[in-house]
Design a protein around this motif. Sequence first.
Motif, PDB file in Angstrom:
ATOM      1  N   ALA A  33      39.516  47.870  48.426  1.00 38.67           N
ATOM      2  CA  ALA A  33      39.144  47.527  47.047  1.00 38.67           C
ATOM      3  C   ALA A  33      39.189  46.025  46.806  1.00 38.67           C
ATOM      4  CB  ALA A  33      40.081  48.234  46.071  1.00 38.67           C
ATOM      5  N   ALA A  34      40.172  45.336  47.390  1.00 41.46           N
ATOM      6  CA  ALA A  34      40.269  43.890  47.185  1.00 41.46           C
ATOM      7  C   ALA A  34      39.100  43.184  47.858  1.00 41.46           C
ATOM      8  CB  ALA A  34      41.602  43.374  47.736  1.00 41.46           C
ATOM      9  N   GLY A  35      38.799  43.567  49.091  1.00 39.80           N
ATOM     10  CA  GLY A  35      37.698  42.929  49.816  1.00 39.80           C
ATOM     11  C   GLY A  35      36.359  43.174  49.133  1.00 39.80           C
ATOM     12  N   ALA A  36      36.137  44.400  48.689  1.00 33.38           N
ATOM     13  CA  ALA A  36      34.863  44.736  48.029  1.00 33.38           C
ATOM     14  C   ALA A  36      34.706  43.928  46.746  1.00 33.38           C
ATOM     15  CB  ALA A  36      34.828  46.231  47.726  1.00 33.38           C
ATOM     16  N   SER A  37      35.789  43.851  45.955  1.00 35.49           N
ATOM     17  CA  SER A  37      35.703  43.138  44.669  1.00 35.49           C
ATOM     18  C   SER A  37      35.514  41.641  44.896  1.00 35.49           C
ATOM     19  CB  SER A  37      36.968  43.403  43.839  1.00 35.49           C
ATOM     20  OG  SER A  37      37.155  44.798  43.680  1.00 35.49           O
ATOM     21  N   ILE A  40      31.840  41.090  45.934  1.00 38.99           N
ATOM     22  CA  ILE A  40      30.887  41.211  44.823  1.00 38.99           C
ATOM     23  C   ILE A  40      30.833  39.900  44.037  1.00 38.99           C
ATOM     24  CG2 ILE A  40      30.498  42.377  42.596  1.00 38.99           C
ATOM     25  CD1 ILE A  40      31.641  44.959  43.968  1.00 38.99           C
ATOM     26  N   GLU A  41      32.002  39.355  43.717  1.00 35.26           N
ATOM     27  CA  GLU A  41      32.007  38.140  42.885  1.00 35.26           C
ATOM     28  C   GLU A  41      31.576  36.899  43.665  1.00 35.26           C
ATOM     29  OE1 GLU A  41      32.014  38.122  39.825  1.00 35.26           O
ATOM     30  OE2 GLU A  41      33.454  39.548  38.974  1.00 35.26           O
ATOM     31  N   ALA A  42      31.956  36.834  44.946  1.00 36.64           N
ATOM     32  CA  ALA A  42      31.533  35.663  45.730  1.00 36.64           C
ATOM     33  C   ALA A  42      30.016  35.673  45.878  1.00 36.64           C
ATOM     34  CB  ALA A  42      32.219  35.663  47.095  1.00 36.64           C
ATOM     35  N   ALA A  43      29.452  36.846  46.129  1.00 41.80           N
ATOM     36  CA  ALA A  43      27.990  36.936  46.263  1.00 41.80           C
ATOM     37  C   ALA A  43      27.319  36.660  44.919  1.00 41.80           C
ATOM     38  CB  ALA A  43      27.598  38.322  46.794  1.00 41.80           C
ATOM     39  N   ALA A  44      27.922  37.174  43.839  1.00 44.57           N
ATOM     40  CA  ALA A  44      27.345  36.942  42.508  1.00 44.57           C
ATOM     41  C   ALA A  44      27.384  35.457  42.150  1.00 44.57           C
ATOM     42  CB  ALA A  44      28.094  37.759  41.452  1.00 44.57           C
ATOM     43  N   ALA A  45      28.336  34.714  42.733  1.00 37.63           N
ATOM     44  CA  ALA A  45      28.415  33.266  42.482  1.00 37.63           C
ATOM     45  C   ALA A  45      27.391  32.507  43.321  1.00 37.63           C
ATOM     46  CB  ALA A  45      29.822  32.767  42.786  1.00 37.63           C
ATOM     47  N   GLY A  46      26.632  33.233  44.131  1.00 37.52           N
ATOM     48  CA  GLY A  46      25.554  32.600  44.902  1.00 37.52           C
ATOM     49  C   GLY A  46      25.933  32.251  46.330  1.00 37.52           C
ATOM     50  N   ALA A  47      27.129  32.642  46.761  1.00 39.75           N
ATOM     51  CA  ALA A  47      27.561  32.289  48.114  1.00 39.75           C
ATOM     52  C   ALA A  47      26.994  33.274  49.143  1.00 39.75           C
ATOM     53  CB  ALA A  47      29.086  32.295  48.176  1.00 39.75           C
ATOM     54  N   LYS A  48      26.833  32.755  50.354  1.00 40.38           N
ATOM     55  CA  LYS A  48      26.498  33.631  51.483  1.00 40.38           C
ATOM     56  C   LYS A  48      27.825  34.235  51.951  1.00 40.38           C
ATOM     57  CE  LYS A  48      24.519  33.631  56.090  1.00 40.38           C
ATOM     58  NZ  LYS A  48      24.252  32.854  57.285  1.00 40.38           N
ATOM     59  N   GLY A 436      43.500  33.221  43.357  1.00 38.80           N
ATOM     60  CA  GLY A 436      43.438  33.751  44.716  1.00 38.80           C
ATOM     61  C   GLY A 436      43.823  32.731  45.772  1.00 38.80           C
ATOM     62  N   GLU A 437      43.980  31.457  45.382  1.00 39.13           N
ATOM     63  CA  GLU A 437      44.357  30.430  46.377  1.00 39.13           C
ATOM     64  C   GLU A 437      45.756  30.718  46.909  1.00 39.13           C
ATOM     65  OE1 GLU A 437      42.819  26.314  44.664  1.00 39.13           O
ATOM     66  OE2 GLU A 437      43.142  27.832  43.115  1.00 39.13           O
ATOM     67  N   VAL A 438      45.901  30.607  48.217  1.00 35.50           N
ATOM     68  CA  VAL A 438      47.201  30.886  48.849  1.00 35.50           C
ATOM     69  C   VAL A 438      48.100  29.655  48.726  1.00 35.50           C
ATOM     70  CG1 VAL A 438      48.356  31.405  51.044  1.00 35.50           C
ATOM     71  CG2 VAL A 438      46.236  32.599  50.427  1.00 35.50           C
ATOM     72  N   LEU A 439      49.347  29.924  48.343  1.00 35.02           N
ATOM     73  CA  LEU A 439      50.313  28.837  48.171  1.00 35.02           C
ATOM     74  C   LEU A 439      51.203  28.691  49.402  1.00 35.02           C
ATOM     75  CD1 LEU A 439      51.391  29.600  44.506  1.00 35.02           C
ATOM     76  CD2 LEU A 439      50.176  27.537  45.283  1.00 35.02           C
ATOM     77  N   ALA A 440      51.494  27.446  49.721  1.00 32.07           N
ATOM     78  CA  ALA A 440      52.481  27.153  50.763  1.00 32.07           C
ATOM     79  C   ALA A 440      53.851  27.066  50.113  1.00 32.07           C
ATOM     80  CB  ALA A 440      52.135  25.839  51.446  1.00 32.07           C
ATOM     81  N   GLY A 479      41.064  40.417  43.312  1.00 28.26           N
ATOM     82  CA  GLY A 479      40.019  40.303  44.339  1.00 28.26           C
ATOM     83  C   GLY A 479      38.811  39.594  43.732  1.00 28.26           C
ATOM     84  N   ARG A 480      38.444  39.994  42.543  1.00 24.31           N
ATOM     85  CA  ARG A 480      37.331  39.330  41.844  1.00 24.31           C
ATOM     86  C   ARG A 480      37.625  37.842  41.653  1.00 24.31           C
ATOM     87  NH1 ARG A 480      36.360  41.818  36.287  1.00 24.31           N
ATOM     88  NH2 ARG A 480      34.654  40.310  36.326  1.00 24.31           N
ATOM     89  N   MET A 481      38.836  37.542  41.241  1.00 18.75           N
ATOM     90  CA  MET A 481      39.204  36.138  40.993  1.00 18.75           C
ATOM     91  C   MET A 481      39.067  35.315  42.280  1.00 18.75           C
ATOM     92  SD  MET A 481      39.920  35.765  37.827  1.00 18.75           S
ATOM     93  CE  MET A 481      40.593  34.122  37.973  1.00 18.75           C
ATOM     94  N   ALA A 482      39.555  35.872  43.382  1.00 16.26           N
ATOM     95  CA  ALA A 482      39.463  35.139  44.657  1.00 16.26           C
ATOM     96  C   ALA A 482      37.998  34.941  45.041  1.00 16.26           C
ATOM     97  CB  ALA A 482      40.215  35.907  45.750  1.00 16.26           C
ATOM     98  N   GLY A 483      37.191  35.969  44.848  1.00 17.17           N
ATOM     99  CA  GLY A 483      35.763  35.874  45.188  1.00 17.17           C
ATOM    100  C   GLY A 483      35.050  34.840  44.336  1.00 17.17           C
ATOM    101  N   LYS A 484      35.384  34.826  43.046  1.00 19.81           N
ATOM    102  CA  LYS A 484      34.758  33.845  42.136  1.00 19.81           C
ATOM    103  C   LYS A 484      35.124  32.426  42.550  1.00 19.81           C
ATOM    104  CE  LYS A 484      34.703  36.296  37.766  1.00 19.81           C
ATOM    105  NZ  LYS A 484      35.208  36.448  36.428  1.00 19.81           N
ATOM    106  N   THR A 485      36.427  32.224  42.830  1.00 18.63           N
ATOM    107  CA  THR A 485      36.896  30.863  43.142  1.00 18.63           C
ATOM    108  C   THR A 485      36.283  30.376  44.450  1.00 18.63           C
ATOM    109  OG1 THR A 485      39.006  31.588  42.225  1.00 18.63           O
ATOM    110  CG2 THR A 485      38.964  29.425  43.212  1.00 18.63           C
TER     111      THR A 485
END
Length: 491
Positions: A33-37, A40-48, A436-440, A479-485
Amino acid sequence: MSSDKFSSARAYPARRVARWDEETDVVIVGFGAAGASSAIEAAAAGAKVTLFEVGAGSGGASALSGGEIYLGGGGGTPIQIQNGFTDDTESLYTYLKMAGGPDADLAKVRLYADNSLAHYHWLVEQGVVYKGTHIPTKIIEPETDDTLIWCGSEEAWPFSEAARPAPRGHVIQWTGWGGGRKLMDVLEARVRKLGVDVRANTRVLCLVADEDGAVQGVAIRDNGAEKFIRARKGVILCTGGFCMNRDMMQRYAPNALVSNDPIGVVDDGSGIVMGQSVGGDAIHMDQFFTTCPWYPPESLVKGIMVNIHGQRFINEDCYHGRVSAYIAKQPRSKAYLLLDNDIFGRPMEFSRVDVAATGETWAEVESELGMTAGTLTATVEVFSREAAKGHDPLFRKAAKWLKPLTKGPFAALEMDMSTSFFSYFTLGGLNTLPTGEVLARDGKTVPGLYAAGRATAGLPRWGEGYSSGMSLADCTFFGRMAGKTAGAKLS
Ligand SMILES: Cc1cc2nc3c(=O)[nH]c(=O)nc-3n(C[C@H](O)[C@H](O)[C@H](O)COP(=O)(O)OP(=O)(O)OC[C@H]3O[C@@H](n4cnc5c(N)ncnc54)[C@H](O)[C@@H]3O)c2cc1C
């Protein structure tokens, strides 16, 4: 390339990549579910977008799930309103904050509470269908295709005092348990429609990173061949938790291993380890969700739970998972559910909850359980005396569930984490921002790296607070948030 070069625990140095085999904007690892979401958002933002999945297709634990998502706030979802409930955002916020435990991620809780209603509409836009009907009784998952259920401890103390209760478990229309497969089919159709390049049967072996830890791409195994894939905008880890990885469980969450029932598919923690390999911080790794489905029938909620010393330890009207988390912490991770003849029933067979003792008096039950004389009988006596007056001064169980346990014969059902069905999955994972950015560990973000779902510590991060639907809410929303960012990032 020989495969001993690759370990998820070691990022492959980008400077040693002589030639990238492929280039894309966003790499997503894992098709639950996380990967799919995210996709969807990364592709909707125009990314390959290129999505790698080690299994034969979409699914992961998401496809095994009930497909139930924790949604509400904003006055109420159309389904809540249709069934006569309203739900305010502050109550949702407060409930999620409490459910997140002492280290709830308040930024995520705020963002989710404010946007949960919009997320409902997003799910419907993707094609998720909700029948709209409500089941008022306490259940685990609907046996029918109904939608709205009570799925947490909203009506139980202490939550009920702090936040106005509402049923928030939204279950996709699907007859019986296991609506998660349907949910994944809907999300997969959308992923494919948006032109995401899906590569099944392909394991991501490790991250590829610069010396300073900036992630440049991944190494994969595709049909036996190892390849380097450059991700211009970033990599999103959506690989699920680690309940199937015995070594990681032993190291981080050994208390769960009292049970023999991890639930998941791959869940080997590879994404968490990959994140750590570039400095990502993994938090709350000791936390896990566990539950023994000790109800329905809901008459059992009127019984009382005692530990092996005959002492109560919780208000039994809480969510089955919260009660189970408390059982896990009792001596020998064991409890007895005490029932009188009025409320006696048997939980579903797969719960492996059996009758441990019976008697014409509570003293007989106490003796059959081998407890010190006077312990269990005192517990039942105090409970019954106060229940007759409509209170539970010790644990504040709601009046609706109070009943003196005075009608013999009496029985004790045994719930033992090592023999009953105590399913579990992990809640700890990479620390991420709501973006969605990973923190150190130093609080800085790891460049080029994102994560979502059970590879992260998200909204659900505390076993005692988990409620059904919170994991998929977290996976799909963040998942959507990470894809959008990642999708919008300038490469
Ligand atoms: C029986 C059951 C019922 C549940 N019911 C509910 C429910 O109703 N509501 C709810 O909120 N939660 C529920 N849960 C929990 C929830 O389903 C999971 O926590 C959630 O689905 C995790 O989603 P995810 O996307 O993070 O991981 P997953 O769905 O597990 O997806 C991860 C994917 O990554 C892939 N992968 C892993 N490593 C790699 C790699 N190195 N390379 C390539 N691919 C990789 C895996 O094969 C997998 O397909 C349930 C869980 C179970 C098991």
